[in-house]
Design a protein around this motif. Sequence first.
Motif, PDB file in Angstrom:
ATOM      1  N   LEU A   3       3.689   0.638   2.766  1.00 47.49           N
ATOM      2  CA  LEU A   3       3.571  -0.486   3.682  1.00 47.49           C
ATOM      3  C   LEU A   3       3.638  -1.785   2.896  1.00 47.49           C
ATOM      4  CD1 LEU A   3       0.594   0.809   5.867  1.00 47.49           C
ATOM      5  CD2 LEU A   3       3.000   0.856   6.489  1.00 47.49           C
ATOM      6  N   SER A  37      -6.391   6.782   7.224  1.00 48.47           N
ATOM      7  CA  SER A  37      -5.737   6.946   8.519  1.00 48.47           C
ATOM      8  C   SER A  37      -4.407   7.681   8.386  1.00 48.47           C
ATOM      9  CB  SER A  37      -5.517   5.574   9.167  1.00 48.47           C
ATOM     10  OG  SER A  37      -4.854   5.698  10.408  1.00 48.47           O
ATOM     11  N   VAL A  38      -3.622   7.316   7.363  1.00 52.36           N
ATOM     12  CA  VAL A  38      -2.332   7.976   7.158  1.00 52.36           C
ATOM     13  C   VAL A  38      -2.531   9.455   6.834  1.00 52.36           C
ATOM     14  CG1 VAL A  38      -0.328   8.107   5.629  1.00 52.36           C
ATOM     15  CG2 VAL A  38      -1.104   5.890   6.475  1.00 52.36           C
ATOM     16  N   ALA A  96      -7.508  -3.756   3.464  1.00 54.56           N
ATOM     17  CA  ALA A  96      -7.627  -2.572   4.324  1.00 54.56           C
ATOM     18  C   ALA A  96      -7.022  -1.320   3.705  1.00 54.56           C
ATOM     19  CB  ALA A  96      -6.946  -2.857   5.669  1.00 54.56           C
ATOM     20  N   ALA A  97      -6.713  -1.355   2.417  1.00 56.98           N
ATOM     21  CA  ALA A  97      -5.991  -0.251   1.787  1.00 56.98           C
ATOM     22  C   ALA A  97      -6.698   1.089   1.952  1.00 56.98           C
ATOM     23  CB  ALA A  97      -5.775  -0.554   0.304  1.00 56.98           C
ATOM     24  N   LEU A 104      -3.311  -6.060   3.652  1.00 60.79           N
ATOM     25  CA  LEU A 104      -3.109  -4.675   3.237  1.00 60.79           C
ATOM     26  C   LEU A 104      -4.024  -4.296   2.079  1.00 60.79           C
ATOM     27  CD1 LEU A 104       0.788  -4.431   3.433  1.00 60.79           C
ATOM     28  CD2 LEU A 104      -0.860  -3.360   4.971  1.00 60.79           C
ATOM     29  N   ARG A 159      -8.899   2.088   4.224  1.00 58.07           N
ATOM     30  CA  ARG A 159      -8.864   2.555   5.614  1.00 58.07           C
ATOM     31  C   ARG A 159      -7.464   3.027   5.989  1.00 58.07           C
ATOM     32  NH1 ARG A 159     -11.387  -1.450   9.917  1.00 58.07           N
ATOM     33  NH2 ARG A 159     -13.177  -0.947   8.569  1.00 58.07           N
ATOM     34  N   ILE A 160      -6.447   2.312   5.518  1.00 56.52           N
ATOM     35  CA  ILE A 160      -5.064   2.694   5.816  1.00 56.52           C
ATOM     36  C   ILE A 160      -4.751   4.062   5.225  1.00 56.52           C
ATOM     37  CG2 ILE A 160      -2.649   2.138   5.337  1.00 56.52           C
ATOM     38  CD1 ILE A 160      -3.447  -0.823   5.497  1.00 56.52           C
ATOM     39  N   ARG A 161      -5.151   4.283   3.974  1.00 62.55           N
ATOM     40  CA  ARG A 161      -4.890   5.574   3.329  1.00 62.55           C
ATOM     41  C   ARG A 161      -5.564   6.715   4.085  1.00 62.55           C
ATOM     42  NH1 ARG A 161      -5.442   2.339  -1.519  1.00 62.55           N
ATOM     43  NH2 ARG A 161      -3.418   2.266  -2.619  1.00 62.55           N
ATOM     44  N   ALA A 212       7.308  -0.390   7.094  1.00 65.72           N
ATOM     45  CA  ALA A 212       6.802   0.904   6.654  1.00 65.72           C
ATOM     46  C   ALA A 212       7.975   1.795   6.264  1.00 65.72           C
ATOM     47  CB  ALA A 212       5.992   1.568   7.763  1.00 65.72           C
ATOM     48  N   VAL A 235       0.855  -1.176   0.000  1.00 62.53           N
ATOM     49  CA  VAL A 235       0.000   0.000   0.000  1.00 62.53           C
ATOM     50  C   VAL A 235       0.893   1.229   0.000  1.00 62.53           C
ATOM     51  CG1 VAL A 235      -1.726   1.338   1.249  1.00 62.53           C
ATOM     52  CG2 VAL A 235      -1.877  -1.163   1.207  1.00 62.53           C
TER      53      VAL A 235
END
Length: 269
Positions: A210, A234-235, A227-228, A224, A230-232, A185, A2
Amino acid sequence: MVSVRHKVVLAPVPYPWLVDALAAIRTLLEESQADERGLVLPDGQVIPDIRLARGRHLRPGSVYLIEDEDEDEDEGKDKDKDADASETVQITVGEWDHRRAVRLELALAADDMNVELDATLKSPDRPSLVEVSGRTRGDAKPRTLFDMAGRARVRLDDWWPAADTDRTPPSAPASARLDHRWIRADVQAVPRPSPSRDDGGWDLHVTVSLRGRRLLRPVAAVVLAVAAGRIRRSVIQSLDNLAARWNDRVPRLVAMNADQLRENLLSKP
């Protein structure tokens, strides 16, 4: 894998101000003394929580201890649980030379986490490079959730030319890597002059990647991918929050000259 790319706008820090600020902090520490009472500042104020445990003040090999204990006064708490939470920080001076480098080793021991850091500032009189490496170890189980290692470096010689003159650096002036047993990361940051600010602000272009590690790489890749989104989010939210805090605090610091910064440090021991 990701990958997240995001831009934040930051209030600038003039390089001459950074040089003066570091000199003010260094001079304040060098004019202080360490004895059985704690750290004695030049104006006579004592910081009792900092104790010189070994060696001479600011000499290579000297060790300082900072101890903090939080007592739980809530009588309704379960008495079978620990009522006190303790935290000890050990700071070792590896090198203290304002022309060559300042290197500090930090070890934090808390009830559920141990942290080790090694930080170096090259040529503090004209700061050119910051390097930090470290490791965390958790006491909770499973420990693999908390065991991580990382490193970061900022090439200050490349940062300000890129931030103030739009000169293209050979690579990202700021980079970091965090390794967990399952995930790696990588972070890279490149500053550019910001056309949206009148104060010579910076557009900071950040890339966060990640990916899975070792035998769990295929499993991590699936997780990943799922959840891509949601991760984006959050970042991006984390970067925006960091930028907001920077823009709230940094301009007030930059507005101070070296004498005002020293007075501010002495007023908040």
